[in-house]
Scaffold this active site. Sequence first.
Site, PDB file in Angstrom:
ATOM      1  N   GLU A 140     -18.400  -6.703 -13.637  1.00 18.63           N
ATOM      2  CA  GLU A 140     -19.448  -5.689 -13.686  1.00 18.63           C
ATOM      3  C   GLU A 140     -19.922  -5.399 -12.260  1.00 18.63           C
ATOM      4  OE1 GLU A 140     -22.915  -6.569 -16.064  1.00 18.63           O
ATOM      5  OE2 GLU A 140     -23.703  -4.577 -15.759  1.00 18.63           O
ATOM      6  N   GLU A 283     -22.722 -11.911 -18.242  1.00 14.32           N
ATOM      7  CA  GLU A 283     -22.628 -12.148 -19.682  1.00 14.32           C
ATOM      8  C   GLU A 283     -21.243 -11.935 -20.275  1.00 14.32           C
ATOM      9  OE1 GLU A 283     -24.246  -9.521 -18.268  1.00 14.32           O
ATOM     10  OE2 GLU A 283     -24.035  -7.695 -19.456  1.00 14.32           O
ATOM     11  N   GLU A 317     -28.483 -14.099 -20.455  1.00 14.39           N
ATOM     12  CA  GLU A 317     -27.037 -13.847 -20.594  1.00 14.39           C
ATOM     13  C   GLU A 317     -26.599 -14.084 -22.037  1.00 14.39           C
ATOM     14  OE1 GLU A 317     -26.008 -12.301 -18.172  1.00 14.39           O
ATOM     15  OE2 GLU A 317     -27.409 -12.956 -16.630  1.00 14.39           O
TER      16      GLU A 317
HETATM   17 ZN   LIG Z   1     -28.380  -8.638 -17.744  1.00 18.98          ZN
END
Ligand SMILES: [Zn+2]
Length: 877
Positions: A140, A283, A317
Site C-alpha cells: 500500500e 493490514e 490493523e
Molecule cells: Zn489503517
Amino acid sequence: MLDVRTTTLPDAQTAPEAPLSPTHVTIRREDYRPPDWLVPEIQLDFQLDTDETRVLATLSVERNGDHDRPLRLDGDDQLKLIAAKVDGGDAAYRMDGSQLVIDLSGERATIETEVEIAPAANTKLMGLYASGGMLCTQCEAEGFRRITFFPDRPDVLSKYRVRMEGDAQRFPVLLSNGNRVAHGNATDGRHWADWEDPYPKPCYLFALVAGDLEANRDSFITMSGRKVDLAIWVREADLPKTQHAMNSLKLAMAWDEKVYGREYDLDQFNIVAVSDFNMGAMENKSLNIFNSAYVLADQETATDADFDNIARVVAHEYFHNWSGDRVTCRDWFQLSLKEGFTVFRDQSFGADIGSAAVKRIEDVRVLRAVQFPEDQGPLAHPVRPDSYIEISNFYTATVYNKGAEVIRMLHTVLGPDKFRAGTDLYFSRHDGEAATCDDFVKALEDGSGVDLTPFKIWYSQAGTPKVRARLEHDAAAKTATLHLEQHEDPTPGQASKQPMPIPLKTALIGNESGHEICPEQLIVLDKARQSVAFQNVTERPLLSINRGFSAPVIIQAERQPDELERLAQTDTDPFARYEAMQDLMMRALIAGAQGESVDSDAVIRAIDATLKSNSLDPAFKGEAILLPSESIIADRMQIVDPGAIHRSREALRAAIGSALGDALLAAHRSDGAPGDDLSPHAKGTRRLRTVSLGLIAASEESKAARLAKAQFDAADNMTDRQGALGVLVSLEAPERKDALDAFYERFRDDPLVIDKWFALQAAAQRADTVDQVLKLAQHPDFVMTNPNRLRSLAGTFGANHWAFHSADGRGYAFLAEMIVVADKLNPQIAARLVPPFGRWRRLEPKRRDMMRQALERIAASPGLSKDVYEQVSKSLA
Ligand SMILES: [Zn+2]
C-alpha cells in the site's frame, strides 16, 4: 495502514512560482473510470534471494465492458523484465513509460511475465525489500508494481496463489496471505511453500515474508466456535516482548465481535515485526506486517504510551480485516473510507479498554497538534481529496484523524443502535467489493432510516470550522439564549465555503450549584447563525459546549476567566472540564506572547484545585494540568513569534511551579504504581509524577534535577526512566549528562530504545538544541536508511517548535538538508518531514523569509522525487 503527524495572512512578498515539473502528473478523482481489464486470478512464483529475486506471475485477465483498449500493467524501474507471454506464446508488448502494454483481441487471456528484482537495493521500502536479513513486502499504496507487472489499483480484486522458494537456512519461515496449503524441500538446500487466499483482494493487500523468525503462538475461539491459530513472528531474542501484542490482538478480536458483530474469517492470523518500515503497520489479509515499534514491549524498554500504542495499532490493523480488506476502497481518493472508519473503531476500542475520558483528551490533542495546522495551512485538503500527485502524501491526519471525527459525528447523530444497523448493512451490502465514501454514508442512511445528506460536506470541504458562541442570560425571565455563528476560512482550491452541520453537545452548568441546570442536549448548528433558547435557568448559567469534543471545530466562546475557572472544577463532562482549563491557560499564554500583562492567578488556582481534588483520577489530573504546546499556541496567533511564545509558556510554567511547589512535590512523590502495573490508575500516577516534575523544574532547576535523577535511578520501568530523562535533557545540570550516558550504555543494543535516546535530545527545550542535533546527526548510531531512526531525530526536531524556529535559521537549514539527503533514499519518509515548513507565511518576517528560502533550496535540488516535489511546491504556492 497506520502512520507513526492558520488563516493565511496577506503576504507583502510575491509568492515564488512553483517549480515546473512536467513529469509529475496530477491524478484527479473526477477522472475515475472502472478498470478496462479485470484479473480474477493470479499465480505468483517467487525464487527468493536478497540480491536477486525472480518473480513469475500468471494472470488470468478478462475484458471489463465493451471497449477495444489494450491491457495496461503498471510497473516500475525496479523491475527488470525477462519475458512476457500471452496464452503460452511470446507476447507482442510495448512499454509506455513504466507500463507494460499488450493488445489483446479476445475477451480473456492468460498473461505470464517474468521479472527480476533486487530487494537489498530497495531503499524506498516499497515492494519487496530486505530488512535485517529477512525479506518482506509493503504494497500500500502502490508498491505491488515494484514486485511484478499488474493493474495496481484497489478496484482490481484477485484470488491469489503464491509459491515461494528460498534457502532453507536463511529463510526457514515462508509466509504469505491466506492458508499454507503445501510445503516441501527443493534441491540445493532450498525449500518451498504454497499459500492460497480464498478471498479476492486488491494487490495492495498482498504480502510475503521470508526469514529466520520465531513465533509466539496462541489461539482464539470465534463467536461461532471456530478456532483461529494466532502467531506473532519476531527474531528469537524478541520473543519475550510479544505478549502484550498477543493479548491486545485477542482483546481486539473479541471487541469486534461484541461491538460490530464481525468475526474473523480464516484459520490463521499472522503478525510479523520488521525493523525497517515506513509506516506503523499494514493490514495485509491475514498477514499483518508491523513496524517493530508497534509489537515489541516489556516493562524495561517500553513506556505506558508504547503499550497503549501497541494495543491501538494491533487493534487497528485487525479491524481492517472487515473495514478495509473485506470491503476495500474503489480508488485512493476514498482512503478515508477504510482509514477514518478504522481509526474511529480503534479509538472506541481504546476508550473501552482504558479510561474513556483520558483517551478522548489524547485523541483530541493529536488532532489539534497535527490535523488542525494541516487544515489551516497550504497542505489543507478534504477528507476525500480531489487530486494528488503522489498518493503516499495523502496518508495524512486529515484523512485519518479528521476522517475518524466525521464518523464519530455520524455515530453521535444516529446513536449507537442506528449506527450499528448502518454498519451491518454496509458490511453485508459491500462485502467483497471496492466501495466509496458515498456508499458508506448511503448504507448508514438506509440502515438507520435517517437522511445524512447534509453531513456529506464534511468529506468534500477542507478547513477547520470556527464557531463563535455567546450565552445571554435573563435572570428575571429565568431564560438563556445561546447565539451560535460558524465561519469557514478559505483553503487551497476552495475560496468560498458552505456552512457545515456541526453537532454540539451542550449543557448549562449552574455557577453556584455546579449542577447541570439544563441537561446535555445535542444542538446541530447547520446555518451560518443560529440561536437556541433554554428555559428554567434558575441561577447564573455557565456554558458547557462541544462536550466530549462532539465536533472537530474551534470554539470561540465568550466566557470570563472566573467562569472557566468554575467550569474547570465543576463541569459534569470530563472533556469539557479539561477544555475549560485549556482555555484558561491559552488566554494567559497568548497574552504573554503578545507582551500583555498576564493574570496567572486563575490558572494557578485551577491547577491547585485539580491537584487536590479527591474525585479526579491521576491520569486525568496529569492531562488537565499540562499546558498547551507551543505549536498549538502558535496556531491561535495571527503572527507567530516562536521566541515570544516560548518565553510566555516558560514564564507561566515557572509561576505555577513556584506558587504550587508543595502540591506538585506531593503529586510527584505519590507512590503506589509498581512498574508492572498497567492499570489506568497506575499509568496515571506515573504520568502525573513526571508532569509535576516538569513544572517543578520550571521554577527550581537544581532541585528538579536532583528529583529527576532520583526518579531515573530508582525507576523499575521505562515510563519513569524516560519521563525523568525527558525533564533532565532540558536542564543545565550535571545530572543531565550522567543520565543520558547511563541510558545509552544500558540500552545501546536495543534500537527501539536508542530511538528514544535520539528523540529525547531532539525534543529538548534548550538554547543549544540545534547544535546537539547537528552532533547527533554525526553519531555512529544515526542511520538515514532506517525510518524509525530518521523520524526519532529529524521528525522530532521538526516538531520542537522553539528549536526548529531557532532565530538564526539553522533549524530550517538542518531539516532542509535532511529532507534532500533522505529523498535520495526514501522519498516517502523525506516528504513526511516537509509539513513543519508549511507554516512559513504565519511567521514573523525574518523567519518567514528564511523558511521560504529553505523551501526554495529543497525545490531547486536536482532529481527531486514527486513525493517531496508535491509537498514543497504546495507549501510555496
Ligand atoms: Zn489503517
